[in-house]
Design a protein around this motif. Structure first.
Motif, PDB file in Angstrom:
ATOM      1  N   ALA A   1       0.825  -1.211   0.000  1.00 40.47           N
ATOM      2  CA  ALA A   1       0.000   0.000   0.000  1.00 40.47           C
ATOM      3  C   ALA A   1       0.861   1.264   0.000  1.00 40.47           C
ATOM      4  O   ALA A   1       0.587   2.213  -0.744  1.00 40.47           O
ATOM      5  CB  ALA A   1      -0.929  -0.010   1.210  1.00 40.47           C
ATOM      6  N   ALA A   2       1.903   1.280   0.834  1.00 40.72           N
ATOM      7  CA  ALA A   2       2.752   2.463   0.927  1.00 40.72           C
ATOM      8  C   ALA A   2       3.460   2.747  -0.393  1.00 40.72           C
ATOM      9  O   ALA A   2       3.564   3.906  -0.820  1.00 40.72           O
ATOM     10  CB  ALA A   2       3.774   2.289   2.047  1.00 40.72           C
ATOM     11  N   ILE A   3       3.947   1.704  -1.062  1.00 41.02           N
ATOM     12  CA  ILE A   3       4.609   1.884  -2.358  1.00 41.02           C
ATOM     13  C   ILE A   3       3.636   2.439  -3.384  1.00 41.02           C
ATOM     14  O   ILE A   3       3.966   3.327  -4.178  1.00 41.02           O
ATOM     15  CB  ILE A   3       5.218   0.550  -2.840  1.00 41.02           C
ATOM     16  CG1 ILE A   3       6.402   0.157  -1.952  1.00 41.02           C
ATOM     17  CG2 ILE A   3       5.673   0.653  -4.297  1.00 41.02           C
ATOM     18  CD1 ILE A   3       6.973  -1.205  -2.253  1.00 41.02           C
ATOM     19  N   GLY A   4       2.409   1.920  -3.360  1.00 33.52           N
ATOM     20  CA  GLY A   4       1.399   2.404  -4.292  1.00 33.52           C
ATOM     21  C   GLY A   4       1.103   3.882  -4.104  1.00 33.52           C
ATOM     22  O   GLY A   4       1.046   4.652  -5.079  1.00 33.52           O
ATOM     23  N   PHE A   5       0.945   4.313  -2.851  1.00 30.27           N
ATOM     24  CA  PHE A   5       0.689   5.727  -2.576  1.00 30.27           C
ATOM     25  C   PHE A   5       1.916   6.585  -2.897  1.00 30.27           C
ATOM     26  O   PHE A   5       1.794   7.714  -3.355  1.00 30.27           O
ATOM     27  CB  PHE A   5       0.285   5.914  -1.112  1.00 30.27           C
ATOM     28  CG  PHE A   5      -1.124   5.484  -0.811  1.00 30.27           C
ATOM     29  CD1 PHE A   5      -2.204   6.071  -1.448  1.00 30.27           C
ATOM     30  CD2 PHE A   5      -1.377   4.484   0.129  1.00 30.27           C
ATOM     31  CE1 PHE A   5      -3.508   5.690  -1.166  1.00 30.27           C
ATOM     32  CE2 PHE A   5      -2.677   4.087   0.413  1.00 30.27           C
ATOM     33  CZ  PHE A   5      -3.741   4.692  -0.234  1.00 30.27           C
ATOM     34  N   TRP A   6       3.106   6.038  -2.626  1.00 28.75           N
ATOM     35  CA  TRP A   6       4.343   6.795  -2.887  1.00 28.75           C
ATOM     36  C   TRP A   6       4.491   7.091  -4.374  1.00 28.75           C
ATOM     37  O   TRP A   6       4.882   8.198  -4.756  1.00 28.75           O
ATOM     38  CB  TRP A   6       5.532   5.982  -2.377  1.00 28.75           C
ATOM     39  CG  TRP A   6       6.837   6.733  -2.453  1.00 28.75           C
ATOM     40  CD1 TRP A   6       7.649   6.880  -3.542  1.00 28.75           C
ATOM     41  CD2 TRP A   6       7.467   7.460  -1.393  1.00 28.75           C
ATOM     42  NE1 TRP A   6       8.745   7.627  -3.231  1.00 28.75           N
ATOM     43  CE2 TRP A   6       8.670   8.005  -1.923  1.00 28.75           C
ATOM     44  CE3 TRP A   6       7.155   7.688  -0.058  1.00 28.75           C
ATOM     45  CZ2 TRP A   6       9.538   8.761  -1.145  1.00 28.75           C
ATOM     46  CZ3 TRP A   6       8.021   8.449   0.709  1.00 28.75           C
ATOM     47  CH2 TRP A   6       9.187   8.977   0.169  1.00 28.75           C
ATOM     48  N   ARG A   7       4.186   6.117  -5.200  1.00 27.51           N
ATOM     49  CA  ARG A   7       4.303   6.302  -6.648  1.00 27.51           C
ATOM     50  C   ARG A   7       3.345   7.364  -7.158  1.00 27.51           C
ATOM     51  O   ARG A   7       3.608   8.002  -8.178  1.00 27.51           O
ATOM     52  CB  ARG A   7       4.039   4.969  -7.354  1.00 27.51           C
ATOM     53  CG  ARG A   7       5.178   3.957  -7.207  1.00 27.51           C
ATOM     54  CD  ARG A   7       4.817   2.634  -7.838  1.00 27.51           C
ATOM     55  NE  ARG A   7       5.951   1.701  -7.799  1.00 27.51           N
ATOM     56  CZ  ARG A   7       5.878   0.421  -8.165  1.00 27.51           C
ATOM     57  NH1 ARG A   7       4.715  -0.071  -8.604  1.00 27.51           N
ATOM     58  NH2 ARG A   7       6.939  -0.347  -8.096  1.00 27.51           N
TER      59      ARG A   7
END
Length: 259
Positions: A70-76
């Motif tokens: 989830a964090a990677i998705g939001f970061w991108r």
């Protein structure tokens, strides 16, 4: 340091593997739609025979994978740009180290009692969670002192016992820090990732993680999350999950007491 890799050579029965897959699927499904799936996985792991400390530690494996995704998705998507969340991440790291250390100072029987009490309280919190937790606009943020105290308490709880931390952390971000629902959900992912990584490392250090159990649950959580994406498009899906979750959690607490 005892990573407890020896349990990788152990064999799980077909019934246990099936149960773990179902538990993981429920974890992924509930977390995708409403949050709080860990209040079911923790008692379920204990019912399958893990001691309280091992169950508490193993319950973190799926949480790390899910929050990282989830964090990677939001970061991108650049969601975190401009957000002043340094103090939240600091307390997440602190709680991720201090919480597990304190929990492991308790005996197995004391930890079992604490788990039962905390699960019952989280289930009641889920029942009584205000509607504004999932609605905008959020209330105005509290003062800085209140934010820091709340961040420490929530982070310590998350390190000590993961169960229900998704809902509790969202309450922190919305009602104390004033984030709207979209920003709060995004920040929650990074906050929980920062919390769960040191927590898992601490439990690994003390040899409490049961990797086969955690790996099968993680696989099931992927399947559950996929189903949750489809159900999340339906308002009835939200209502069913949010209504059933606290009731199921209370039933599991009762089962733990009489097991």
């Amino acid at each position: 340091m005892n990573l407890n890799f020896v349990d990788l050579s152990q064999h799980l029965s077909t019934v246990t593997i099936g149960s773990l897959l179902i538990i993981g699927a429920l974890f992924g499904l509930i977390n995708t739609i409403a949050g709080g799936g860990s209040i079911l996985t923790l008692p379920a792991l204990m019912m399958l025979g893990l001691e309280p400390h091992a169950a508490n530690a193993t319950n973190r494996v799926g949480g790390v994978l899910q929050t990282m995704s989830a964090a990677i998705g939001f970061w991108r998507r650049g969601t975190f740009k401009g957000e002043r969340i340094g103090f939240l991440l600091f307390y997440a790291l602190l709680g991720g180290i201090l919480g597990p250390w304190v929990s492991l100072r308790l005996s197995q029987s004391s930890m079992a009692l604490v788990i039962q009490i905390c699960l019952a309280m989280i289930a009641l919190f889920t029942i009584g969670a205000p509607r504004r937790l999932f609605q905008d606009p959020p209330p105005p943020p509290k003062g800085k002192v209140c934010q820091h105290i709340a961040a420490f308490v929530v982070s310590f709880y998350g390190g000590f016992l993961l169960a229900g931390i998704g809902l509790v952390s969202l309450y922190l971000l919305r009602f104390f820090c004033g984030f709207d629902l979209v920003r709060g959900t995004a920040v929650k992912a990074l906050y929980l990732l920062t919390l769960t990584i040191p927590t898992l490392l601490m439990f690994m250090w003390y040899g409490q993680v049961r990797w086969l159990f955690g790996a099968v649950i993680a696989l099931g959580s992927i399947l559950g999350a996929t189903l949750g994406v489809h159900l999340s498009l339906s308002e009835s899906g939200h209502k069913i999950i949010r209504s059933a979750l606290p009731v199921t959690a209370l039933l599991m607490v009762i089962s733990l007491i009489y097991r």
